[in-house]
Design an enzyme around this catalytic site. Sequence first.
Site, mmCIF file in Angstrom:
data_model
loop_
_atom_site.group_PDB
_atom_site.id
_atom_site.type_symbol
_atom_site.label_atom_id
_atom_site.label_comp_id
_atom_site.label_asym_id
_atom_site.label_seq_id
_atom_site.Cartn_x
_atom_site.Cartn_y
_atom_site.Cartn_z
ATOM 1 N N GLN A 258 0.646 10.552 18.613
ATOM 2 C CA GLN A 258 -0.463 9.927 18.163
ATOM 3 C C GLN A 258 -0.963 8.454 18.739
ATOM 4 O O GLN A 258 -1.956 8.078 18.278
ATOM 5 C CB GLN A 258 -0.641 9.755 16.728
ATOM 6 C CG GLN A 258 0.164 8.768 15.910
ATOM 7 C CD GLN A 258 0.224 9.068 14.620
ATOM 8 O OE1 GLN A 258 0.997 9.918 13.861
ATOM 9 N NE2 GLN A 258 -0.626 8.151 13.812
ATOM 10 N N GLU B 132 -6.570 5.561 1.808
ATOM 11 C CA GLU B 132 -7.973 5.580 2.263
ATOM 12 C C GLU B 132 -8.573 4.573 3.268
ATOM 13 O O GLU B 132 -9.439 4.620 3.687
ATOM 14 C CB GLU B 132 -8.941 5.393 0.932
ATOM 15 C CG GLU B 132 -8.931 6.460 0.075
ATOM 16 C CD GLU B 132 -10.035 6.630 -0.855
ATOM 17 O OE1 GLU B 132 -10.605 5.285 -1.334
ATOM 18 O OE2 GLU B 132 -10.242 7.636 -1.486
ATOM 19 N N MET C 141 -4.255 -3.855 3.841
ATOM 20 C CA MET C 141 -2.735 -3.995 4.246
ATOM 21 C C MET C 141 -2.453 -2.761 5.382
ATOM 22 O O MET C 141 -3.088 -1.653 5.103
ATOM 23 C CB MET C 141 -1.675 -3.640 2.990
ATOM 24 C CG MET C 141 -2.055 -4.911 2.005
ATOM 25 S SD MET C 141 -0.745 -4.707 0.702
ATOM 26 C CE MET C 141 -0.999 -6.163 -0.016
ATOM 27 N N GLY D 279 0.897 -1.419 -0.087
ATOM 28 C CA GLY D 279 0.083 0.008 -0.100
ATOM 29 C C GLY D 279 1.096 1.251 0.091
ATOM 30 O O GLY D 279 0.586 2.127 -0.815
ATOM 31 N N HIS D 280 1.817 1.364 0.882
ATOM 32 C CA HIS D 280 2.720 2.463 0.992
ATOM 33 C C HIS D 280 3.462 2.583 -0.226
ATOM 34 O O HIS D 280 3.650 3.681 -0.889
ATOM 35 C CB HIS D 280 3.876 2.303 1.927
ATOM 36 C CG HIS D 280 3.379 2.202 3.412
ATOM 37 N ND1 HIS D 280 3.358 1.086 4.399
ATOM 38 C CD2 HIS D 280 2.786 3.161 4.133
ATOM 39 C CE1 HIS D 280 2.953 1.490 5.679
ATOM 40 N NE2 HIS D 280 2.614 2.674 5.287
HETATM 41 O O1 PAF Z 1 -1.101 7.107 8.535
HETATM 42 C C1 PAF Z 1 0.087 7.028 9.098
HETATM 43 O O2 PAF Z 1 0.795 6.084 9.001
HETATM 44 C C2 PAF Z 1 0.372 8.133 10.162
HETATM 45 O O3 PAF Z 1 -0.866 8.448 10.999
HETATM 46 C C3 PAF Z 1 1.050 9.415 9.660
HETATM 47 C C4 PAF Z 1 0.018 10.017 8.387
HETATM 48 C C5 PAF Z 1 2.281 8.861 8.913
HETATM 49 C C6 PAF Z 1 1.173 10.498 10.802
HETATM 50 O O4 PAF Z 1 2.195 9.994 11.597
#
Ligand code: PAF
Length: 282
Positions: free
Chosen positions: A61, A150, A186, A36-37
Amino acid sequence: MQIFNGKAALKDYLKSIKTSNSTIGFVPTMGALHQGHLSLMQQSMQENQATVVSIFVNPTQFNNPEDLEKYPRTLEEDVKKIAALNPEIIVFAPTVEDIYEGQTVSESFDFDGLENQMEGKFRPGHFNGVGTIVKRLFEIVEPTNAYFGEKDFQQLQIVKKMVAKNNLNVNVIGCPIHREPNKLAMSSRNARLTPKEKEEAGIIYKTLLEAKAKFENNSANAVTNWVKKSFEKNPDFQLEYFQIADEKTLLPCLKKVKNKKYRAFIAVFVNNIRLIDTISLN
Ligand code: PAF
């Protein structure tokens, strides 16, 4: 391949390669990279002259210290995957100190209520942490286009809101979810599942598909009750939430309104590993 661990060096480098009409694409990640990345990086490479990928497990986070501690950290392998995809991609893997300068705390954001639903409700403070890191990364990289998956649809809407409210000069682009052969979305967290858990977790998307079919002729409430009952029968999975929501406001759908776009959102624990997924319903 260019790899930067400090923001000052990255900023200098980007300044040196930027021209008046070049664009920079940006893919923020927390590492443990999967297909996905890589597809976000591919899209960015196609649409921009340069692509920056950040790899940073953002402490602010995480509302659960165990989740932060166990989050997979695989920088060496991640760099190899990026190099194999395209060695021109620029990697930014900063330290916590470089980003937070001794103050590892979130800023406080108002996302017009988007932050109070689902992930925001079950992970207090999560979106302040996401807003803080994404804003700081945008300030460092100054991207033209930024790419987000998404799967984290609520995050995508929140980042778009932050950009609009702060008049940031960046296009936020949402990209489709990539799935395993059994249709499990994923996610970096999948690396923590055993092969058996991973196989069985295909039930999450299967449930979303059935919920979508049921939503055609049933209320959101009836579909939600059906999902809850299905998971009650399956002790290996603990449903945290299932919500059918308005795609724009993310408010729960109490009564279907014609022409409104709805989406189902789900969060499930498998052996303490938290998995999320989403599907568009109409
Ligand atoms: O989706 C993520 O992997 C994280 O929330 C992000 C956008 C890299 C911020 O740390």
